[in-house]
Design a protein around this motif. Structure first.
Motif, PDB file in Angstrom:
ATOM      1  N   LEU A  55      18.309 -69.592 -12.542  1.00 47.91           N
ATOM      2  CA  LEU A  55      19.033 -69.318 -11.299  1.00 47.91           C
ATOM      3  C   LEU A  55      20.082 -70.385 -11.010  1.00 47.91           C
ATOM      4  O   LEU A  55      21.168 -70.083 -10.504  1.00 47.91           O
ATOM      5  N   GLY A  56      19.768 -71.644 -11.308  1.00 44.16           N
ATOM      6  CA  GLY A  56      20.749 -72.718 -11.119  1.00 44.16           C
ATOM      7  C   GLY A  56      21.975 -72.514 -11.999  1.00 44.16           C
ATOM      8  O   GLY A  56      23.113 -72.728 -11.570  1.00 44.16           O
ATOM      9  N   LEU A  57      21.745 -72.096 -13.237  1.00 49.28           N
ATOM     10  CA  LEU A  57      22.875 -71.789 -14.118  1.00 49.28           C
ATOM     11  C   LEU A  57      23.643 -70.567 -13.630  1.00 49.28           C
ATOM     12  O   LEU A  57      24.868 -70.509 -13.723  1.00 49.28           O
ATOM     13  N   TRP A  58      22.935 -69.581 -13.104  1.00 50.84           N
ATOM     14  CA  TRP A  58      23.599 -68.396 -12.566  1.00 50.84           C
ATOM     15  C   TRP A  58      24.483 -68.773 -11.386  1.00 50.84           C
ATOM     16  O   TRP A  58      25.624 -68.319 -11.284  1.00 50.84           O
ATOM     17  N   ILE A  59      23.967 -69.604 -10.483  1.00 55.31           N
ATOM     18  CA  ILE A  59      24.752 -70.048  -9.332  1.00 55.31           C
ATOM     19  C   ILE A  59      26.010 -70.774  -9.812  1.00 55.31           C
ATOM     20  O   ILE A  59      27.100 -70.577  -9.283  1.00 55.31           O
ATOM     21  N   SER A  60      25.858 -71.604 -10.819  1.00 52.35           N
ATOM     22  CA  SER A  60      26.962 -72.445 -11.277  1.00 52.35           C
ATOM     23  C   SER A  60      27.949 -71.709 -12.169  1.00 52.35           C
ATOM     24  O   SER A  60      29.155 -71.897 -12.044  1.00 52.35           O
TER      25      SER A  60
ATOM     26  N   TRP B 190      32.283 -77.981  -9.897  1.00 48.50           N
ATOM     27  CA  TRP B 190      31.587 -78.700  -8.822  1.00 48.50           C
ATOM     28  C   TRP B 190      30.388 -77.942  -8.273  1.00 48.50           C
ATOM     29  O   TRP B 190      29.543 -78.525  -7.595  1.00 48.50           O
ATOM     30  N   LEU B 191      30.267 -76.649  -8.534  1.00 51.84           N
ATOM     31  CA  LEU B 191      29.077 -75.926  -8.084  1.00 51.84           C
ATOM     32  C   LEU B 191      27.833 -76.335  -8.870  1.00 51.84           C
ATOM     33  O   LEU B 191      26.737 -76.364  -8.324  1.00 51.84           O
ATOM     34  N   GLY B 192      27.989 -76.642 -10.141  1.00 49.52           N
ATOM     35  CA  GLY B 192      26.847 -77.028 -10.978  1.00 49.52           C
ATOM     36  C   GLY B 192      26.173 -78.303 -10.508  1.00 49.52           C
ATOM     37  O   GLY B 192      24.964 -78.321 -10.243  1.00 49.52           O
ATOM     38  N   PRO B 193      26.928 -79.409 -10.397  1.00 55.69           N
ATOM     39  CA  PRO B 193      26.273 -80.653  -9.992  1.00 55.69           C
ATOM     40  C   PRO B 193      25.876 -80.703  -8.521  1.00 55.69           C
ATOM     41  O   PRO B 193      25.109 -81.578  -8.124  1.00 55.69           O
ATOM     42  N   THR B 194      26.374 -79.807  -7.711  1.00 53.62           N
ATOM     43  CA  THR B 194      26.014 -79.855  -6.293  1.00 53.62           C
ATOM     44  C   THR B 194      24.962 -78.799  -5.958  1.00 53.62           C
ATOM     45  O   THR B 194      23.776 -79.095  -5.894  1.00 53.62           O
ATOM     46  N   LEU B 195      25.386 -77.574  -5.780  1.00 49.25           N
ATOM     47  CA  LEU B 195      24.477 -76.525  -5.328  1.00 49.25           C
ATOM     48  C   LEU B 195      23.465 -76.134  -6.396  1.00 49.25           C
ATOM     49  O   LEU B 195      22.280 -75.961  -6.107  1.00 49.25           O
TER      50      LEU B 195
ATOM     51  N   PHE C 162      19.441 -76.673  -5.957  1.00 56.35           N
ATOM     52  CA  PHE C 162      18.580 -75.493  -6.017  1.00 56.35           C
ATOM     53  C   PHE C 162      17.447 -75.699  -7.030  1.00 56.35           C
ATOM     54  O   PHE C 162      16.280 -75.436  -6.730  1.00 56.35           O
ATOM     55  N   VAL C 163      17.793 -76.183  -8.211  1.00 57.11           N
ATOM     56  CA  VAL C 163      16.778 -76.427  -9.242  1.00 57.11           C
ATOM     57  C   VAL C 163      15.791 -77.477  -8.774  1.00 57.11           C
ATOM     58  O   VAL C 163      14.573 -77.344  -8.963  1.00 57.11           O
ATOM     59  N   TRP C 164      16.269 -78.539  -8.136  1.00 60.05           N
ATOM     60  CA  TRP C 164      15.389 -79.604  -7.645  1.00 60.05           C
ATOM     61  C   TRP C 164      14.416 -79.080  -6.593  1.00 60.05           C
ATOM     62  O   TRP C 164      13.215 -79.394  -6.645  1.00 60.05           O
TER      63      TRP C 164
ATOM     64  N   PHE D 104      24.980 -66.314   1.851  1.00 60.36           N
ATOM     65  CA  PHE D 104      23.999 -66.179   0.769  1.00 60.36           C
ATOM     66  C   PHE D 104      23.563 -67.547   0.240  1.00 60.36           C
ATOM     67  O   PHE D 104      22.381 -67.771  -0.007  1.00 60.36           O
ATOM     68  N   GLY D 105      24.501 -68.453   0.066  1.00 58.42           N
ATOM     69  CA  GLY D 105      24.161 -69.791  -0.416  1.00 58.42           C
ATOM     70  C   GLY D 105      23.310 -70.564   0.577  1.00 58.42           C
ATOM     71  O   GLY D 105      22.343 -71.230   0.204  1.00 58.42           O
ATOM     72  N   ILE D 106      23.650 -70.455   1.848  1.00 59.49           N
ATOM     73  CA  ILE D 106      22.892 -71.158   2.879  1.00 59.49           C
ATOM     74  C   ILE D 106      21.475 -70.610   2.971  1.00 59.49           C
ATOM     75  O   ILE D 106      20.501 -71.367   3.056  1.00 59.49           O
ATOM     76  N   ILE D 107      21.334 -69.301   2.945  1.00 64.17           N
ATOM     77  CA  ILE D 107      20.012 -68.691   3.027  1.00 64.17           C
ATOM     78  C   ILE D 107      19.190 -69.018   1.786  1.00 64.17           C
ATOM     79  O   ILE D 107      17.976 -69.261   1.872  1.00 64.17           O
ATOM     80  N   ALA D 108      19.826 -69.059   0.615  1.00 58.43           N
ATOM     81  CA  ALA D 108      19.108 -69.402  -0.621  1.00 58.43           C
ATOM     82  C   ALA D 108      18.532 -70.809  -0.544  1.00 58.43           C
ATOM     83  O   ALA D 108      17.360 -71.040  -0.882  1.00 58.43           O
ATOM     84  N   ILE D 109      19.324 -71.761  -0.072  1.00 63.80           N
ATOM     85  CA  ILE D 109      18.841 -73.143   0.044  1.00 63.80           C
ATOM     86  C   ILE D 109      17.817 -73.248   1.174  1.00 63.80           C
ATOM     87  O   ILE D 109      16.791 -73.930   1.030  1.00 63.80           O
TER      88      ILE D 109
END
Length: 160
Positions: free
Chosen positions: A13-18, A33-38, A42-44, A116-121
């Motif tokens: 899912l983290g790779l999908w987001i990024s 910048w989506l990979g190292p941040t969101l 998410f993975v953590w 969607f991003g806010i609700i996911a986190i």
């Protein structure tokens, strides 16, 4: 085993987001910048949830459905975020839904990607909290030594 599966799913899912847009040909600076941040956050959070769930199971307590529901909602919103997050390509912001549905679908998906991003986190944070609460000892009952013959606890200020 549960920790490994949840962590592996969180990596996917983290790779999908990024990188969802990159895998469909929309290459631009947003993925950088989506990979190292969101994606990493998410993975953590999911790995932390998996660890708490393992501790809960090791202590002999059950994992309540609310933890699983929070994880499922988080995953659903993460998938939706990957589909709706814009990428700056060819001089304009484009999304995966926009490629399928045209300009109005592109605008709508850009408008929906942040919720969607806010609700996911938020659901991932809730899953961590629920998993931690599931692993705690039950609350102690009221001390029966303090209950007098009346069946009620004596008020601490009653002696004054």
């Amino acid at each position: 085993m549960r920790t490994t599966l949840i962590t592996a799913f969180s990596l996917v899912l983290g790779l999908w987001i990024s990188l969802a847009r990159v895998s469909f040909g929309l290459v631009g600076p947003v993925a950088a910048w989506l990979g190292p941040t969101l994606g990493l956050a998410f993975v953590w959070l999911w790995a932390w949830t998996a660890r708490r769930m393992t501790r809960t199971a090791d202590r002999g307590y059950r994992i309540r459905p609310r933890t699983w529901v929070a994880l499922a909602l988080s995953a659903a919103c993460a998938i939706a975020f990957g589909l709706t997050a814009p990428e700056y390509a060819d001089g304009a912001f484009r999304t995966l839904f926009g490629e399928l549905g045209g300009a109005s679908a592109n605008e709508m998906s850009i408008a929906l990607c942040n919720p969607f991003g806010i609700i996911a986190i938020a659901c991932a944070v809730a899953a961590v909290a629920f998993a931690a609460a599931d692993g705690r000892d039950p609350r102690p009952e009221e001390d029966e030594d303090l209950i007098g013959e009346s069946g009620m606890v004596r008020h601490p200020l009653a002696d004054r």
